[in-house]
Motif scaffolding. Structure first.
Motif, PDB file in Angstrom:
ATOM      1  N   LYS A 188       4.411  12.019   7.618  1.00 21.60           N
ATOM      2  CA  LYS A 188       3.617  10.774   6.712  1.00 21.60           C
ATOM      3  C   LYS A 188       2.867  11.209   5.825  1.00 21.60           C
ATOM      4  CE  LYS A 188       7.461   9.533   9.801  1.00 21.60           C
ATOM      5  NZ  LYS A 188       8.686   9.794   9.041  1.00 21.60           N
ATOM      6  N   LEU A 189       3.052  10.204   4.594  1.00 24.55           N
ATOM      7  CA  LEU A 189       1.729   9.981   3.743  1.00 24.55           C
ATOM      8  C   LEU A 189       1.113   8.998   3.827  1.00 24.55           C
ATOM      9  CD1 LEU A 189       1.311  10.743   1.045  1.00 24.55           C
ATOM     10  CD2 LEU A 189       2.622   9.367  -0.048  1.00 24.55           C
ATOM     11  N   LEU A 190      -0.224   8.885   3.485  1.00 20.24           N
ATOM     12  CA  LEU A 190      -1.371   8.004   3.820  1.00 20.24           C
ATOM     13  C   LEU A 190      -1.807   7.769   2.505  1.00 20.24           C
ATOM     14  CD1 LEU A 190      -3.678   8.840   6.744  1.00 20.24           C
ATOM     15  CD2 LEU A 190      -2.026   7.495   7.100  1.00 20.24           C
ATOM     16  N   ARG A 191      -0.982   8.745   1.653  1.00 15.11           N
ATOM     17  CA  ARG A 191      -2.344   8.440   0.546  1.00 15.11           C
ATOM     18  C   ARG A 191      -2.019  10.041  -0.938  1.00 15.11           C
ATOM     19  NH1 ARG A 191      -8.393   9.463   0.015  1.00 15.11           N
ATOM     20  NH2 ARG A 191      -7.869  11.441  -0.426  1.00 15.11           N
ATOM     21  N   ASN A 192      -1.325   8.571  -1.751  1.00 10.22           N
ATOM     22  CA  ASN A 192      -0.361   9.625  -2.682  1.00 10.22           C
ATOM     23  C   ASN A 192      -1.673  10.738  -3.511  1.00 10.22           C
ATOM     24  OD1 ASN A 192       1.892   8.880  -2.625  1.00 10.22           O
ATOM     25  ND2 ASN A 192       0.973   6.887  -3.768  1.00 10.22           N
ATOM     26  N   ASP A 228      -5.607   0.842   7.906  1.00  4.75           N
ATOM     27  CA  ASP A 228      -5.268   1.839   6.856  1.00  4.75           C
ATOM     28  C   ASP A 228      -6.517   3.264   8.101  1.00  4.75           C
ATOM     29  OD1 ASP A 228      -8.796   2.875   6.162  1.00  4.75           O
ATOM     30  OD2 ASP A 228      -8.948   1.388   5.156  1.00  4.75           O
ATOM     31  N   SER A 229      -6.042   4.261   7.790  1.00  2.00           N
ATOM     32  CA  SER A 229      -6.361   5.126   8.705  1.00  2.00           C
ATOM     33  C   SER A 229      -6.899   5.998   8.226  1.00  2.00           C
ATOM     34  CB  SER A 229      -5.586   5.557   9.372  1.00  2.00           C
ATOM     35  OG  SER A 229      -4.174   6.334   9.055  1.00  2.00           O
ATOM     36  N   GLY A 280       0.555  -1.329   0.079  1.00  2.00           N
ATOM     37  CA  GLY A 280      -0.316  -0.167  -0.257  1.00  2.00           C
ATOM     38  C   GLY A 280       1.302   1.292  -0.229  1.00  2.00           C
ATOM     39  N   GLU A 281      -0.443   2.342  -0.159  1.00  2.00           N
ATOM     40  CA  GLU A 281       0.812   3.536  -0.546  1.00  2.00           C
ATOM     41  C   GLU A 281       1.313   4.434   1.212  1.00  2.00           C
ATOM     42  OE1 GLU A 281      -1.867   6.231  -4.236  1.00  2.00           O
ATOM     43  OE2 GLU A 281      -2.437   6.080  -2.289  1.00  2.00           O
ATOM     44  N   VAL A 282       0.809   3.458   2.446  1.00  4.91           N
ATOM     45  CA  VAL A 282       1.584   4.083   3.223  1.00  4.91           C
ATOM     46  C   VAL A 282       3.458   3.656   3.740  1.00  4.91           C
ATOM     47  CG1 VAL A 282       0.966   2.173   5.039  1.00  4.91           C
ATOM     48  CG2 VAL A 282       1.175   4.623   5.780  1.00  4.91           C
ATOM     49  N   GLU A 283       3.185   2.368   2.848  1.00  6.99           N
ATOM     50  CA  GLU A 283       4.817   1.741   3.094  1.00  6.99           C
ATOM     51  C   GLU A 283       5.182   2.911   1.807  1.00  6.99           C
ATOM     52  OE1 GLU A 283       5.690  -0.490   5.108  1.00  6.99           O
ATOM     53  OE2 GLU A 283       4.120  -0.535   6.547  1.00  6.99           O
ATOM     54  N   THR A 284       6.003   3.706   2.258  1.00  7.70           N
ATOM     55  CA  THR A 284       6.862   5.263   1.517  1.00  7.70           C
ATOM     56  C   THR A 284       7.676   4.889   1.042  1.00  7.70           C
ATOM     57  OG1 THR A 284       7.115   6.366   2.987  1.00  7.70           O
ATOM     58  CG2 THR A 284       5.546   6.878   2.315  1.00  7.70           C
TER      59      THR A 284
END
Length: 944
Positions: free
Chosen positions: A300-304, A930-931, A88-92
């Motif tokens: 931190k990023l949750l979604r691009n 997800d959050s 997923g996107e949270v794993e940047t």
């Protein structure tokens, strides 16, 4: 059995094309007295009776709207079969933060075959986890989807390689009646994360020509952790023992000094050296002292952020009543922007350590001069970009096929060519070795064998600008491409009549060429960036296949399905040819009951990454338990055989040693991992067994229950560094025979610093670190593992017609019953279902209900994810509570041409279960939860 009963009798294997067929077309079909045959995902035989021997779950485009699913990925992740962890996107920090993958049954994304109209798509060029190929589901246009068929269990005898966990077949819209414009806007409950889309969908038919289209534009704003109260600051850390303090974002760590941190008071956000975020603060813990930094949690990023354009076209031209030309395909372009927040290492250029002498630091003896162990600095994306998004992805994908189809006598045939292509580019800012040297300046000599430097600390602590940052950073790039081209021909129909009916068959041939390439910046491979590594893959191969399938009515109640397929790989691997087969039975003792079962063999050829990966590197930090044990022994005996006492003492004192546990010694050490493809890998083999029953009690109640069992042998697995270090510890402590080939192989894979803390990296460069700890571990692919999974799928559904409207409900539930594996053929099978390292969900469920009356409808969806282990130390973990989310959708027809839809996703704003043992951001397992939280959307559709 009429169509309505058939639809309810087939709750899983329903072909929505029949459901959605225009009633006028159905009447026309009745007028010409011709029975329509359709093709289902679990078979290539065009048939009248849709219910087959294998369980197929269908999600229609209407289901997606009612359930609040914005994309194909959302719909599939809502399936009860999607119990496996993803990145997923949270794993940047992963290789693939711009992609979205599906993990059916927890077997891995590589074991699910993704198709569009039965055709393969091009792989995402970057391998999942740096290891395996997969399809990026984020690059499938939503507007073109008519339905999604999900067959779980092996399907190699029908579709060939990769279909070991299941097949997802995305069927596109055809024969669209009218033209539609659809506009949608959404926002979350915190006023963030805007989503916008505009879609044009339509079709026309004139004389012998049919044309359909779908044009779609989508825009999603980025989401940061600061946009969610769940984790917008370090004080949200649920661990009661955590160090809730501002980060040491800019650090110069010296030894033999009063405090470890240096220069914060002189340069951290001072009047003449401002920084937009940093503040001076004091940390008592570990004697850090005056420190410089900020709360990095919210960065931190949750979604691009993403912007997507896509076009889908479908056309058909009837040359005659029995022959037609067809062509369809899609093109999609997606531009994504994410966060990098580069981490700068300011020491001698080695990831592992090394120090230099700073003559200006006041030491603990009252004089000046002390060794600097390391320097680090977090560079926030906000410092060098206008929008705070410093990682850029550009993806383009296309897939099309064309050919001729028709009828010859009682047989149906098609001949076609298909092409799929995926282009990928990734760009982000990274710390260069040359920039590192620029910060440190010229070497001024040596003290006690340590190089002397006077770094530019003002530059190091100061705020960066887009221009100044290029003094020590540069843009690193990745690009890649994957493709496949295939020519296919198939024929199906009735062979001959038996007393119970006609024997039906299909024959299929395929010639395919596929290739993939992932190319990192040369400077990444040559270590011109500090602490950065990559993956390089480049290869092509040819594949040929022939398949036959038969449907035999044994009696009026009992029928058998048999399939056999042969695949041949023309490449440099050891695969050659592979034969697979499948046999299934369907028994219908009454109109209300279907009993079904199927058994098939499966295979998967080594994917392109495992064969043609020229190099894969990574950096990891794990417990070097062997050296940690030596430290424990040193404390009690003052010396350890085979170790230099002074060198070992320095390692134990300087490293991240933890001996608080009586059973497990811990010394967290960083090292580089290496891996490469292996052309000697052979194919993976396996089997799949399913058995189930479908029972229609009434219109108000029908159910199915299906058992599945999946086995995979010769599973391709990368021996990761964790496994290697664990085996080495067992080899040294009697868990394995220390003289065995296994132990010898494990020892050869680990390269350690010598007693002087010196080593040689993969490029032949001299590196330094903590004596006796690993600096390089050689991972690798092997055909060794075996995996066995089993479980049940349960579905219940029905429809009620009342004076208050029509009520429909549907419930699906999956329970995993068995999960076993072994790493090597000689190892015993280990039951991992309840193992505390099993991070796949044991239970998944969903329930949906819809009420319709006149122009109004209301739908409710509940998604259930069962209990999951927390993040405590292995052996002490406990289960977290289940996670439940609710979606609600309200629809209203303003008039015959206009419809308004309002959706609330995650109605109760459910956040991941709080885990007090998870002390690192995002404070939960990112691949399982997800959050994102509650989201609202309004959608207006107009037909013209």
């Amino acid at each position: 059995m009429n169509n309505n009963k058939l639809r309810r009798l087939s709750p899983i294997a329903m072909a929505i094309a029949v459901i959605c067929t225009n009633s006028s077309l159905a009447l026309a079909a009745q007028e010409v007295k011709k029975i329509e045959r359709v093709e289902v995902t679990s078979s290539r035989i065009k048939r009248v009776d849709i219910e087959g021997a294998i369980n197929v779950h269908t999600i229609s485009s209407s289901d997606m709207v009612r359930n609040g699913f914005d994309s194909v990925y959302d719909a599939l992740m809502g399936s009860v079969a999607a119990g496996g962890a993803v990145l997923g996107e949270v794993e940047t920090g992963s290789y693939t933060p711009g992609a979205k993958e599906l993990n059916l049954r927890g077997l891995g994304p590589e074991y699910t075959l993704i198709l569009v109209n039965g055709k393969r798509l091009a792989y995402y060029p970057m391998p999942f986890g740096g290891q395996t190929n997969f399809v990026n589901l984020d690059m499938i246009p939503t507007a073109m989807v008519e339905r999604i068929d999900i067959q779980t269990g092996g399907a190699s005898a029908i579709y060939g390689s990769d279909a070991m966990a299941g097949v997802v077949n995305i069927i596109t819209k055809k024969g669209i009646d009218g033209h539609f414009i659809d506009a949608k806007f959404g926002q979350d409950t915190y006023g963030k994360g805007d989503k916008k889309s505009l879609t044009f969908v339509g079709g026309m038919k004139k004389d012998n020509f049919t044309f359909d289209y779908a044009l779609e534009y989508k825009k999603e704003d980025a989401l940061l952790s600061s946009d969610r109260p769940y984790h917008d600051s370090v004080w949200d850390n649920p661990d009661p023992d955590s160090n809730s303090e501002v980060n040491r974002s800019i650090t110069v760590w010296a030894e033999n000094t009063e405090y470890r941190n240096q220069y914060s008071e002189q340069y951290c956000n001072t009047d003449d050296n401002p920084h937009p975020q940093a503040t001076q603060h004091f940390i008592k813990r570990s004697n850090y002292g005056p420190s410089c930094g900020w709360d990095e949690t919210g960065d931190k990023l949750l979604r691009n952020e993403s912007e997507t354009y896509s076009v889908y076209l479908n056309s058909e031209y009837e040359l005659s009543e029995t022959t037609a030309l067809f062509a369809n395909g899609f093109y999609i372009q997606q531009d994504k922007k994410g966060r990098r927040n580069p981490f700068l290492w300011g020491h001698l250029g080695s990831f592992h350590g090394g120090n230099f002498w700073d003559p200006d630091i006041q030491n603990s003896d009252g004089g000046y001069g002390a060794p600097v162990k390391y320097m680090w600095r977090v560079l926030s994306d906000d410092e060098y970009t206008d929008d705070g998004l410093g990682r850029i992805f550009n993806d383009e994908s296309m897939s099309f096929n064309f050919g001729v189809k028709g009828e010859v006598g009682e047989f149906y045939y098609s001949v076609g060519y298909s092409h799929a292509n995926y282009d990928f580019a990734d760009r982000y800012l990274s710390h260069t070795v040359a920039g590192n040297q620029f910060i440190k300046g010229e070497k001024l000599g040596e003290v006690n064998g340590i190089d002397v430097y006077r770094p530019n600390y003002k530059l190091f602590f100061g705020g960066a600008t887009p221009d100044s940052v290029m003094q020590f950073m540069d843009w690193s790039t990745y690009d890649g491409n994957s493709f496949n081209d295939s020519v296919t021909a198939d024929i199906s129909g009735d062979l001959f009549e038996l007393s119970a009916g006609a024997v039906q068959f299909s024959a299929y041939v395929e010639v395919m060429r596929e290739g993939t390439r992932a190319t990192p910046d040369d400077r990444i491979l040559n270590k011109q960036f500090v602490g950065l590594t990559g993956v390089i893959t480049d290869g092509e191969r040819d594949r040929y296949a022939a398949a036959f399938e038969f449907l035999v009515p044994i009696t009026s109640e009992l029928s058998a399905e048999a399939a056999v397929r042969y695949d041949y790989y023309d490449d440099e691997s050891q695969v050659g040819g592979a034969m697979t087969s499948q046999l299934g039975f369907t028994y219908k003792p009454t109109e209300q009951v279907v009993i079904r079962s199927a058994y098939g063999t499966t295979f998967r050829g080594p994917d392109m990454s495992s064969l043609y990966q020229g190099f894969s590197g990574n950096f990891a930090t794990l417990n070097d338990r062997i050296t940690a044990d030596a430290c424990r022994m040193l404390q009690s005996t003052q010396q350890v055989d085979g170790y230099n006492t002074d060198a070992l003492s320095h390692t134990c004192e300087t490293g991240q040693l933890d001996l608080t546990s009586a059973n497990i010694s811990s010394l967290q050490t960083g090292f580089e991992t290496l891996s490469a493809g292996d052309l000697t890998l052979k194919e993976e083999t396996g089997s799949s067994f399913t058995a189930g029953i479908v029972y229609e009690y009434s219109d108000e109640l029908s159910f199915n229950i299906d058992f599945y069992s999946i086995k995979i042998k010769d599973k391709i697995k990368r021996l990761d560094s964790s496994y290697i270090l664990d085996k080495l510890w067992l080899c040294q402590n009697g868990g394995e025979n220390s003289d065995s080939e296994l132990c010898g192989n494990m020892r050869e894979r680990v390269k350690r610093y010598d007693e002087n803390g010196q080593g040689i990296d993969r490029l032949g460069n001299a590196i330094s670190g903590l004596a006796y700890t690993p600096h390089t571990i050689q991972e690798g692919y092997i055909n060794a593992a075996e995996r066995q999974d089993a479980g049940i799928d349960l579905g219940i559904r029905g429809t009620f017609d009342t004076a208050f409207g029509t009520f429909r409900y549907k419930a699906d539930y999956n329970r995993v019953l068995k999960k076993k594996e072994r790493i090597r053929a000689e190892d015993p099978l280990v039951d991992i279902l309840d193992d505390q390292n099993n991070n796949d969900f044991k239970e998944l469920g969903s329930f949906s209900a819809t009420w319709e009356s006149g122009d109004t409808s209301v739908s409710w969806l509940m998604l259930y994810k069962g209990k999951m282990w927390n993040n405590a130390v292995y052996g002490e973990r406990q289960k977290l509570p289940a996670w439940i989310k609710h979606n609600v959708t309200l629809g209203y027809h303003i008039n015959d041409d206009t419809r308004l839809i309002f959706t609330v996703k995650n109605l109760l704003n459910a956040m991941p279960p709080q885990d007090e043992t998870f002390s690192n951001y995002p404070f939960y397992h990112g691949g399982r939860y997800d959050s994102i939280g509650r989201e609202f959307s309004a959608r207006l559709t107009y037909q013209f």
